[in-house]
Design a protein around this motif. Sequence first.
Motif, PDB file in Angstrom:
ATOM      1  N   GLU A  13      25.206  38.351  35.188  1.00 37.15           N
ATOM      2  CA  GLU A  13      24.639  38.728  34.222  1.00 37.15           C
ATOM      3  C   GLU A  13      23.307  39.282  35.089  1.00 37.15           C
ATOM      4  O   GLU A  13      23.222  39.376  35.253  1.00 37.15           O
ATOM      5  N   LYS A  39      34.475  29.214  28.304  1.00 38.50           N
ATOM      6  CA  LYS A  39      33.876  29.904  27.235  1.00 38.50           C
ATOM      7  C   LYS A  39      33.219  31.183  27.236  1.00 38.50           C
ATOM      8  O   LYS A  39      34.430  32.037  26.762  1.00 38.50           O
ATOM      9  N   LYS A  40      33.095  31.487  28.829  1.00 39.30           N
ATOM     10  CA  LYS A  40      33.550  32.936  29.214  1.00 39.30           C
ATOM     11  C   LYS A  40      35.094  33.585  29.237  1.00 39.30           C
ATOM     12  O   LYS A  40      35.140  34.815  29.185  1.00 39.30           O
ATOM     13  N   ARG A  44      37.911  32.242  27.300  1.00 44.19           N
ATOM     14  CA  ARG A  44      37.487  32.269  25.686  1.00 44.19           C
ATOM     15  C   ARG A  44      37.130  34.069  25.092  1.00 44.19           C
ATOM     16  O   ARG A  44      37.566  34.280  24.414  1.00 44.19           O
ATOM     17  N   ARG A  45      35.712  34.431  25.508  1.00 48.09           N
ATOM     18  CA  ARG A  45      35.134  35.609  24.975  1.00 48.09           C
ATOM     19  C   ARG A  45      35.478  36.473  25.851  1.00 48.09           C
ATOM     20  O   ARG A  45      35.135  38.075  25.527  1.00 48.09           O
ATOM     21  N   ASP A  46      36.577  36.794  26.909  1.00 45.76           N
ATOM     22  CA  ASP A  46      37.194  37.658  27.603  1.00 45.76           C
ATOM     23  C   ASP A  46      36.620  38.094  28.666  1.00 45.76           C
ATOM     24  O   ASP A  46      36.059  39.239  28.996  1.00 45.76           O
ATOM     25  N   GLU A  47      34.352  37.470  28.249  1.00 46.24           N
ATOM     26  CA  GLU A  47      34.201  37.947  29.512  1.00 46.24           C
ATOM     27  C   GLU A  47      34.018  37.378  31.230  1.00 46.24           C
ATOM     28  O   GLU A  47      33.847  38.537  31.991  1.00 46.24           O
TER      29      GLU A  47
END
Length: 64
Positions: free
Chosen positions: A17, A49-50, A52-55
């Motif tokens: 990040e 969450k990351k 799921r967001r493909d991050e």
Amino acid sequence: MTTYVDTSVLAAYHCPEPLSEQSERRVRALNPPVISRLTDVELHSALAKKVRRDELTEEDAQRV
């Protein structure tokens, strides 16, 4: 003095990040860094969450 590490700092420490380098310096400066059980739960949620967001890949999330 006991210093607790916030979930956002811990997430930035483990995942790339904009503030990751600063987070790493701060966490490494603590002796010892302390997290609460709630922070542990919140970090798992943030990692999911990351994913799921493909991050973040599932494998990388498991490593964290």
